[in-house]
Design a protein around this motif. Structure first.
Motif, short mmCIF file in Angstrom:
data_model
loop_
_atom_site.label_atom_id
_atom_site.label_comp_id
_atom_site.label_asym_id
_atom_site.label_seq_id
_atom_site.Cartn_x
_atom_site.Cartn_y
_atom_site.Cartn_z
N HIS A 65 -3.33 3.53 -2.01
CA HIS A 65 -3.59 3.17 -3.53
C HIS A 65 -2.32 1.72 -3.75
O HIS A 65 -1.29 2.25 -2.51
CB HIS A 65 -3.60 3.90 -4.86
CG HIS A 65 -3.86 4.46 -5.49
ND1 HIS A 65 -4.51 6.29 -4.11
CD2 HIS A 65 -5.23 4.67 -5.38
CE1 HIS A 65 -5.49 6.75 -4.38
NE2 HIS A 65 -5.70 5.59 -5.52
N GLU A 123 -8.18 0.80 -3.69
CA GLU A 123 -7.72 2.28 -2.75
C GLU A 123 -8.75 1.91 -1.27
O GLU A 123 -9.37 0.61 -1.34
CB GLU A 123 -7.83 2.96 -3.58
CG GLU A 123 -9.33 3.53 -3.92
CD GLU A 123 -10.14 4.94 -4.34
OE1 GLU A 123 -11.14 5.39 -3.94
OE2 GLU A 123 -9.25 5.29 -5.25
N TRP A 168 1.01 -0.68 -0.38
CA TRP A 168 0.10 0.23 0.26
C TRP A 168 1.18 0.96 -0.24
O TRP A 168 2.16 1.68 0.92
CB TRP A 168 -0.77 -0.47 1.08
CG TRP A 168 -1.85 -0.75 1.01
CD1 TRP A 168 -2.43 -1.93 1.68
CD2 TRP A 168 -3.17 -0.95 0.53
NE1 TRP A 168 -3.49 -2.68 1.48
CE2 TRP A 168 -3.96 -1.84 0.50
CE3 TRP A 168 -3.57 -0.38 -0.55
CZ2 TRP A 168 -5.08 -2.10 -0.09
CZ3 TRP A 168 -5.01 0.41 -1.33
CH2 TRP A 168 -5.92 -1.30 -1.05
N VAL A 175 -6.88 8.76 1.88
CA VAL A 175 -7.15 7.20 0.75
C VAL A 175 -4.95 6.98 0.17
O VAL A 175 -4.59 7.79 -0.14
CB VAL A 175 -7.19 7.64 -0.86
CG1 VAL A 175 -7.17 6.69 -1.48
CG2 VAL A 175 -8.86 7.98 -0.44
#
Length: 337
Positions: free
Chosen positions: A306, A328, A292, A304
């Motif tokens: 991704h 996400e 991540w 957020v």
């Protein structure tokens, strides 16, 4: 790599082996194997048909450097006490060199030595290489009652040590020669190189493995060029057809030297060959997810992050489509004060 062509030295060697083998007296054969009692010799036409198409074998199909193609065919007519190669047995040095490099000199030497030691070899045959995965090559050969078996090899090009072939096809049935024999051919691994893909670099297998048939699930490694987990069986990659063409009273075995491969070896079009087009589905393959990423957003608000993955193999022939390549999720922004 260019299509494989025998050298003039190998041509001469083939002729020498055949001449020597024909002049050797026969030895008794094992009594537990059905004897061929045909009174006359028989002459056959051999036709090899490559079925290695991109639609049937879409995974990692080699299109250049070099493109998919077949080596020369090398075959032997022999008695029941000789084996050029055997499934679940170790490949000889000759089979190793041929399956890895397409070099036949050592293999021909082994045939010569077998002919001298156990008088088991009658003749050697060869047919030209095929320029392309789909195409044909053909030759003619002769068999006699004492030597009614045919064995042959054709190297898959490119490949680590893969080949197709047959071990000890018996063309005799009691006192009669068979009119037609047809076999679907599947890939074999010589057990001498550990590459998984058509274009794998040379990586010697130590200790050497036995010759094994490659299937849609064996070797069970996703990198394997023949790994199609959705299939119960691989489609045939080639076919061999043997047709008895006439009786022959020749006193010497027929030797056909290979020609230089040409585009004329390509499969005929139209109705000359009735082959159903095989479309093997190839599912999309993707990499594992990346870690991540950092959480991006304003302090005090939800952020957020991704992660991504990429396509390893694009789908073909209505195979499963690729899944999402990016995800996400919400997070708390990093480094907020």
């Amino acid at each position: 790599m260019d299509p494989i062509i025998y050298s003039e030295a190998v041509y001469r060697f083939i002729l020498m082996v055949a001449t020597l083998g024909h002049g050797i007296l026969s030895m008794p054969v094992p009594t537990d194997i059905p004897m061929c009692t045909a009174s006359e010799t028989a002459q056959y036409n051999l036709t090899f048909t490559g079925k290695w198409s991109q639609s049937a074998f879409p995974k990692q199909y080699p299109v250049y450097r070099p493109p998919a193609q077949w080596s020369n065919l090398v075959g032997v007519t022999h008695s029941s006490d000789f084996h050029m190669w055997q499934r679940n047995d170790f490949a000889s040095n000759g089979v190793r060199e041929f399956s890895e490099k397409g070099e036949a000199w050592t293999l021909m030497k082994e045939v010569e030595e077998a002919g001298e030691r156990i008088q088991s070899v009658y003749g050697i045959l060869s047919a030209p290489a095929v320029v392309g995965g789909t195409g044909q090559m053909s030759t003619e050969f002769e068999v006699v009652a004492r030597h009614s078996y045919l064995s042959f090899l054709v190297r898959i090009v490119p490949s680590p040590d893969w080949f197709v072939g047959a071990d000890s096809i018996n063309l005799c049935d009691g006192d009669q020669w068979k009119d037609n024999v047809s076999l679907e051919l599947y890939p074999y691994d010589a057990g001498t190189d550990s590459g998984f893909t058509f274009s794998s670099p040379n990586f010697e297998t130590i200790p050497q493995d036995k010759i094994t048939q490659i299937t849609s699930s064996f070797p069970s490694h996703p990198a394997n060029s023949f790994y199609y987990p959705r299939l119960r069986h691989l489609p045939p990659i080639a076919k061999i057809t043997l047709t008895k063409i006439k009786k022959s009273n020749h006193q010497s075995p027929i030797i056909n030297l290979p020609m230089e491969p040409t585009q004329s070896n390509q499969l005929p079009t139209g109705n000359e060959i009735e082959e159903k087009l095989i479309n093997t589905p190839l599912d999309c393959e993707v990499s594992v997810w990346s870690p991540w990423g950092l959480c991006k957003g304003k302090c005090g608000d939800s952020g957020v992050r991704h992660r991504t993955r990429y396509i390893l193999m694009h789908p073909a022939n209505n195979g499963a489509a690729c899944p999402l390549l990016e995800e996400e999720r919400k997070c708390s922004p990093d480094n907020c004060l």
